[in-house]
Design a protein around this motif. Structure first.
Motif, PDB file in Angstrom:
ATOM      1  N   GLU A  29       0.869  -1.177   0.000  1.00  0.00           N
ATOM      2  CA  GLU A  29       0.000   0.000   0.000  1.00  0.00           C
ATOM      3  C   GLU A  29       0.903   1.223   0.000  1.00  0.00           C
ATOM      4  OE1 GLU A  29      -3.116   0.206  -0.384  1.00  0.00           O
ATOM      5  OE2 GLU A  29      -3.897  -1.799   0.077  1.00  0.00           O
ATOM      6  N   THR A  30       0.789   2.061  -1.014  1.00  0.00           N
ATOM      7  CA  THR A  30       1.668   3.221  -1.145  1.00  0.00           C
ATOM      8  C   THR A  30       0.837   4.493  -1.143  1.00  0.00           C
ATOM      9  OG1 THR A  30       1.650   3.532  -3.562  1.00  0.00           O
ATOM     10  CG2 THR A  30       3.036   1.749  -2.689  1.00  0.00           C
ATOM     11  N   SER A  31       1.521   5.637  -1.049  1.00  0.00           N
ATOM     12  CA  SER A  31       0.816   6.915  -1.074  1.00  0.00           C
ATOM     13  C   SER A  31       0.149   7.165  -2.417  1.00  0.00           C
ATOM     14  CB  SER A  31       1.783   8.053  -0.761  1.00  0.00           C
ATOM     15  OG  SER A  31       2.838   8.097  -1.717  1.00  0.00           O
ATOM     16  N   ALA A  32       0.585   6.431  -3.458  1.00  0.00           N
ATOM     17  CA  ALA A  32       0.004   6.571  -4.794  1.00  0.00           C
ATOM     18  C   ALA A  32      -1.096   5.557  -5.055  1.00  0.00           C
ATOM     19  CB  ALA A  32       1.088   6.427  -5.863  1.00  0.00           C
ATOM     20  N   GLY A  33      -1.395   4.726  -4.052  1.00  0.00           N
ATOM     21  CA  GLY A  33      -2.417   3.703  -4.228  1.00  0.00           C
ATOM     22  C   GLY A  33      -1.831   2.317  -4.088  1.00  0.00           C
ATOM     23  N   PRO A  34      -2.679   1.285  -4.123  1.00  0.00           N
ATOM     24  CA  PRO A  34      -2.186  -0.081  -3.982  1.00  0.00           C
ATOM     25  C   PRO A  34      -1.275  -0.472  -5.139  1.00  0.00           C
ATOM     26  CG  PRO A  34      -4.487  -0.073  -4.678  1.00  0.00           C
ATOM     27  CD  PRO A  34      -4.147   1.334  -4.319  1.00  0.00           C
ATOM     28  N   LEU A  35      -0.270  -1.269  -4.811  1.00  0.00           N
ATOM     29  CA  LEU A  35       0.679  -1.764  -5.815  1.00  0.00           C
ATOM     30  C   LEU A  35       0.493  -3.262  -5.939  1.00  0.00           C
ATOM     31  CD1 LEU A  35       3.257  -0.720  -7.503  1.00  0.00           C
ATOM     32  CD2 LEU A  35       4.564  -1.941  -5.745  1.00  0.00           C
ATOM     33  N   THR A  36       0.132  -3.726  -7.129  1.00  0.00           N
ATOM     34  CA  THR A  36      -0.058  -5.154  -7.363  1.00  0.00           C
ATOM     35  C   THR A  36       1.217  -5.788  -7.895  1.00  0.00           C
ATOM     36  OG1 THR A  36      -0.774  -4.872  -9.659  1.00  0.00           O
ATOM     37  CG2 THR A  36      -2.486  -4.748  -7.940  1.00  0.00           C
ATOM     38  N   ALA A  50       1.452  -7.201 -10.747  1.00  0.00           N
ATOM     39  CA  ALA A  50       1.570  -6.771 -12.138  1.00  0.00           C
ATOM     40  C   ALA A  50       2.172  -5.370 -12.228  1.00  0.00           C
ATOM     41  CB  ALA A  50       0.204  -6.805 -12.818  1.00  0.00           C
ATOM     42  N   ASP A  51       1.768  -4.486 -11.311  1.00  0.00           N
ATOM     43  CA  ASP A  51       2.340  -3.136 -11.282  1.00  0.00           C
ATOM     44  C   ASP A  51       3.840  -3.186 -11.027  1.00  0.00           C
ATOM     45  OD1 ASP A  51      -0.236  -2.044 -11.555  1.00  0.00           O
ATOM     46  OD2 ASP A  51      -0.492  -1.791  -9.390  1.00  0.00           O
ATOM     47  N   ARG A  52       4.223  -3.954 -10.033  1.00  0.00           N
ATOM     48  CA  ARG A  52       5.645  -4.067  -9.694  1.00  0.00           C
ATOM     49  C   ARG A  52       6.442  -4.653 -10.851  1.00  0.00           C
ATOM     50  NH1 ARG A  52       6.728  -7.917  -4.770  1.00  0.00           N
ATOM     51  NH2 ARG A  52       6.064  -9.417  -6.365  1.00  0.00           N
ATOM     52  N   ALA A  99      10.453   4.443  -8.352  1.00  0.00           N
ATOM     53  CA  ALA A  99      10.733   3.148  -7.722  1.00  0.00           C
ATOM     54  C   ALA A  99      10.893   3.259  -6.201  1.00  0.00           C
ATOM     55  CB  ALA A  99      11.953   2.489  -8.354  1.00  0.00           C
ATOM     56  N   PRO A 100      11.669   4.226  -5.695  1.00  0.00           N
ATOM     57  CA  PRO A 100      11.779   4.323  -4.232  1.00  0.00           C
ATOM     58  C   PRO A 100      10.444   4.646  -3.563  1.00  0.00           C
ATOM     59  CG  PRO A 100      13.534   5.557  -5.317  1.00  0.00           C
ATOM     60  CD  PRO A 100      12.544   5.201  -6.378  1.00  0.00           C
ATOM     61  N   GLN A 101       9.602   5.430  -4.222  1.00  0.00           N
ATOM     62  CA  GLN A 101       8.294   5.765  -3.650  1.00  0.00           C
ATOM     63  C   GLN A 101       7.393   4.533  -3.562  1.00  0.00           C
ATOM     64  OE1 GLN A 101       6.571   9.517  -5.312  1.00  0.00           O
ATOM     65  NE2 GLN A 101       8.427   9.560  -6.567  1.00  0.00           N
ATOM     66  N   LEU A 102       7.611   3.588  -4.471  1.00  0.00           N
ATOM     67  CA  LEU A 102       6.794   2.378  -4.515  1.00  0.00           C
ATOM     68  C   LEU A 102       7.436   1.213  -3.770  1.00  0.00           C
ATOM     69  CD1 LEU A 102       5.748   2.529  -8.287  1.00  0.00           C
ATOM     70  CD2 LEU A 102       4.374   3.209  -6.306  1.00  0.00           C
ATOM     71  N   GLY A 103       8.689   1.386  -3.361  1.00  0.00           N
ATOM     72  CA  GLY A 103       9.392   0.302  -2.693  1.00  0.00           C
ATOM     73  C   GLY A 103       9.799  -0.805  -3.644  1.00  0.00           C
TER      74      GLY A 103
END
Length: 228
Positions: free
Chosen positions: A33-40, A42-44, A95-99
């Motif tokens: 869960e990121t500040s930009a929304g959930p990361l799946t 597929a997103d990663r 990338a760093p914002q999304l981990g």
């Protein structure tokens, strides 16, 4: 297109960024869960593969600028360099914002693309191989980028997909403008990609603490659409 190139495409044709195959067991599973929304998953995978695409297409673009024997091939190389430098800047920023840990090397399969084109002498063979391999990879990925754009709930991934969509379409167009694309062979390769093991299409994880490779923008990045 000669028999040698047909064999090359048969062995190597796999989408440059995401591909028809996926190494994810559950693409829709939320991994963060990121500040930009959930990361799946597929997103990663998308963020990683956009990065990996630049790591092979950027040097191949440089090859085309140096080895291309027609203005259209040189122009296509310039578009690859500019487009992927811009995409890479976006990936390194988000990338760093999304981990998300991004690679410093392309996948073994993508390294095979580089080796194939590097082995070609300057001349018509290089021009033809370049145009057809890059047209296969970009044509294969085009619909997949659109799928990520239409399904992601993450605003950063959505913006990256917008940029990637514009860039991929631009690269498809400049490859076709070379006049060297064998559409029968390319469309066959797009629709019947080989089933490659995950190890061949997965970029290696960088060593902990290793510096991030940067794809330097050209002095004049105008040949290719950029965003970010």
């Amino acid at each position: 297109m000669g028999g040698a190139l047909a064999l090359t495409l048969a062995a190597l044709a796999y989408p440059a960024m995401l591909g028809v195959q996926t190494v994810s067991s559950s693409p829709s599973r939320i991994v963060a869960e990121t500040s930009a929304g959930p990361l799946t998953e597929a997103d990663r995978d998308f963020v990683v593969k956009v990065r990996a695409a630049g790591l092979w297409e950027y040097p191949v673009g440089q090859m085309a600028i140096a080895k291309g024997t027609s203005p259209a091939v040189v122009t296509a190389g310039q578009h690859l360099v500019a487009g992927h430098a811009a995409l890479d800047a976006t990936v390194r920023r988000i990338a760093p914002q999304l981990g998300v840990v991004i690679p410093n090397l392309p996948s073994p399969q993508q390294q095979g693309f580089i080796s194939t084109l590097n082995a070609d002498s300057r001349g018509k063979q290089f021009d033809t191989d370049f145009a057809n391999i890059l047209r296969v990879t970009h044509g294969s990925i085009f619909n997949t980028v659109a799928k990520i754009r239409s399904t992601t709930k993450n605003t950063l991934v959505r913006a990256l997909a917008d940029q990637a969509n514009t860039t991929v379409l631009d690269h498809i167009t400049v490859m076709e403008k070379t006049g060297l694309v064998n559409f029968d062979q390319v469309l066959f390769q797009e629709t019947t990609p080989p089933k490659l093991p995950a190890s061949d299409v997965t970029p290696p994880v960088p060593a902990p603490g290793s510096p991030t490779v940067v794809l330097t923008p050209p002095p004049d990045p105008s040949p290719s659409p950029t965003a970010g």
